[in-house]
Scaffold this active site. Sequence first.
Site, short mmCIF file in Angstrom:
data_model
loop_
_atom_site.label_atom_id
_atom_site.label_comp_id
_atom_site.label_asym_id
_atom_site.label_seq_id
_atom_site.Cartn_x
_atom_site.Cartn_y
_atom_site.Cartn_z
N SER A 114 0.98 -15.15 0.70
CA SER A 114 1.71 -14.58 -0.43
C SER A 114 3.18 -14.42 -0.03
O SER A 114 3.49 -14.18 1.14
CB SER A 114 1.11 -13.21 -0.74
OG SER A 114 2.03 -12.42 -1.44
N GLU A 139 0.56 -12.65 -8.35
CA GLU A 139 0.72 -13.94 -7.67
C GLU A 139 -0.63 -14.65 -7.53
O GLU A 139 -0.73 -15.87 -7.76
CB GLU A 139 1.36 -13.72 -6.29
CG GLU A 139 1.67 -15.03 -5.58
CD GLU A 139 2.32 -14.84 -4.20
OE1 GLU A 139 2.58 -13.69 -3.80
OE2 GLU A 139 2.55 -15.87 -3.54
N CYS A 153 1.26 -8.49 4.24
CA CYS A 153 1.87 -7.17 4.47
C CYS A 153 1.91 -6.78 5.95
O CYS A 153 2.48 -5.75 6.29
CB CYS A 153 1.17 -6.10 3.65
SG CYS A 153 -0.58 -6.16 3.82
N LYS A 156 6.64 -3.47 12.75
CA LYS A 156 7.50 -3.07 11.62
C LYS A 156 8.93 -2.82 12.07
O LYS A 156 9.86 -2.89 11.27
CB LYS A 156 6.96 -1.80 10.96
CG LYS A 156 5.56 -1.94 10.40
CD LYS A 156 5.55 -2.37 8.96
CE LYS A 156 4.14 -2.44 8.41
NZ LYS A 156 4.04 -3.26 7.22
N GLU A 175 16.40 -12.13 6.60
CA GLU A 175 16.13 -12.35 5.17
C GLU A 175 15.72 -11.06 4.46
O GLU A 175 15.60 -11.03 3.24
CB GLU A 175 15.09 -13.45 4.96
CG GLU A 175 13.68 -13.13 5.41
CD GLU A 175 13.44 -13.37 6.89
OE1 GLU A 175 14.43 -13.51 7.65
OE2 GLU A 175 12.27 -13.38 7.30
N GLU A 210 10.31 -6.23 12.04
CA GLU A 210 10.35 -6.71 10.65
C GLU A 210 11.60 -6.20 9.94
O GLU A 210 12.28 -6.95 9.22
CB GLU A 210 9.10 -6.22 9.89
CG GLU A 210 9.06 -6.70 8.45
CD GLU A 210 8.00 -6.01 7.60
OE1 GLU A 210 7.73 -4.81 7.84
OE2 GLU A 210 7.47 -6.66 6.69
N CYS A 230 -4.32 -1.19 10.37
CA CYS A 230 -3.27 -0.27 10.82
C CYS A 230 -3.83 1.00 11.46
O CYS A 230 -3.13 1.66 12.23
CB CYS A 230 -2.36 0.10 9.66
SG CYS A 230 -1.56 -1.32 8.92
N GLU A 290 1.25 -8.84 -5.73
CA GLU A 290 0.30 -9.72 -5.06
C GLU A 290 -0.83 -10.14 -6.00
O GLU A 290 -1.25 -11.31 -6.02
CB GLU A 290 -0.27 -9.01 -3.83
CG GLU A 290 -0.69 -9.96 -2.72
CD GLU A 290 -0.86 -9.23 -1.40
OE1 GLU A 290 -0.07 -9.49 -0.49
OE2 GLU A 290 -1.77 -8.39 -1.28
S1 SF4 Z 1 -0.18 -1.69 12.55
FE1 SF4 Z 1 -1.02 -3.67 13.18
S2 SF4 Z 1 -2.22 -4.32 11.40
FE2 SF4 Z 1 -0.84 -2.73 10.68
S3 SF4 Z 1 0.97 -3.81 9.95
FE3 SF4 Z 1 1.35 -3.26 12.08
S4 SF4 Z 1 0.75 -5.05 13.27
FE4 SF4 Z 1 -0.17 -5.25 11.24
#
Ligand code: SF4
Length: 460
Positions: free
Chosen positions: A205, A168, A185, A244, A252, A247, A389, A165
């Site tokens: 990014s 970049e 992220c 996540k 991809e 994700e 987070c 990052e």
């Molecule tokens: S806990 Fe919340 S701020 Fe952290 S990556 Fe997940 S969605 Fe984003």
Amino acid sequence: QELGIRDIYWEGEQVNYKKDTSTFSLIKDPNKCVMCRRCETMCNEVQTCNVLSAVNRGFESFVGPAFNMDMADSSCTFCGQCVAVCPTAALTEMDNTTQVWNELVNPKKHVVVQIAPAVRVAIGEMFDMEPGTISTGKIVTALRKMGFDGVFDTNFGADLTIIEEATELIHRINHNGTLPMLTSCCPAWVKFFEHQFPDLLDIPSTCKSPQIMFGTIAKTYYAQKKNLKPENISVVSIMPCLAKKAEAKRPELTKDDHSNVDIVITTREFGRMMKSAGIDFANLPDSEFDKMMGESTGASIIFGTTGGVIEAATRTAYEWLTDEELEDVNFTQLRGLEGIREASVFIGEMELKIGIAHGLGNARKLLEDIQSGKSKFHAIEIMACPGGCIGGGGQPYHHGNMEILKKRQEALYVDDESRKKRKSHENKEIIQLYKEFIGEPYGEKAHELLHTHYVAREKI
Ligand code: SF4
Ligand code: SF4
Ligand code: SF4
């Protein structure tokens, strides 16, 4: 959750709605909904996603997306903040704990695990420890007891993210590239801009998130070094986050039909697993992460809080742009819990203007400024959850108690300060990884392994 109530036993007139299990991140069970509408306020007013509202009227009413469509088809970002405020478990995380146990007893699988920075300062709360207790060593011991073959740190992935990052950002500054550059992220933030600002997809990014970078390296470099087939490695992530989970399933972010990350569980699920295994977490001794992908710097630890990612990137960008050693790595002007913050950092002659937002409603304001040409920033950090987070939708419930968030945040800065190495580019295992496997940061192989692209999505 707190009282262990998973089923309703009493009788009477009840509605009988279908559970929505359409997403990888969360489950919506309208049968448990008491129409308090906290989730609606969170989704619409704090996060400005406008996914949830009352459907039907009177006894028939419940909360859901428009036309009662599946959550998977809506503009839900999977931030999990509605789950964090739901008092009845009508909204909960998708539980993947059984899958993890199944992988652990599968003799064909080499199961590795990574833990995100924010998990270590919150998991203790599930075992009556003070909020903000740093439990990294106990977590490692617990994971070994549970049977993982490799116990690693997402902070390794965070240091790797910073290398890419920061490179970049410098590349964009030096080559008249698109500015401001936005961090990428947080997967809920990524899904938010894909739905809400599809005209701005070239601004974030292209770096994959730390959990996905870790998974990618586990299935390539680590597999090669350990002489394992990628399909025989199972990567489990323990995250503060519901987004996540989704994700990890993005097409991809899979390669040759293998996900980079196979299973994601939240801090709460991890706590439940330890309880069901009878692990006395509070009294465990400390252990160290395994080598090869276990080293990390202080810079990566602060990824767990709002302001941390951009501070970590600034530490590295400063030294690379000036060729001078950064004496004081504490960019305190980037810290805090205000929803939108801005700061200037002088890097040699250059004034780097930085914006920070946490919570998607705050992010929207910065995005609208970019759209209207009013933004003055070179770099912007965005985290979807209030506090970053540390306040993730998969963390132990904090019921809006800001003191708990502050203690978790302070603990991350204490952990950072306790490290000898506090800049990502000082991580020896990362230096070795580039030397042996990736080559140049932001180079061809780095692009293939560590960068991604975004998809314009409809706003529903
Ligand atoms: S806990 Fe919340 S701020 Fe952290 S990556 Fe997940 S969605 Fe984003
Ligand atoms: S927060 Fe939970 S109980 Fe309250 S309206 Fe939303 S789903 Fe229903
Ligand atoms: S997960 Fe986030 S975006 Fe999705 S419904 Fe809940 S609060 Fe809204």
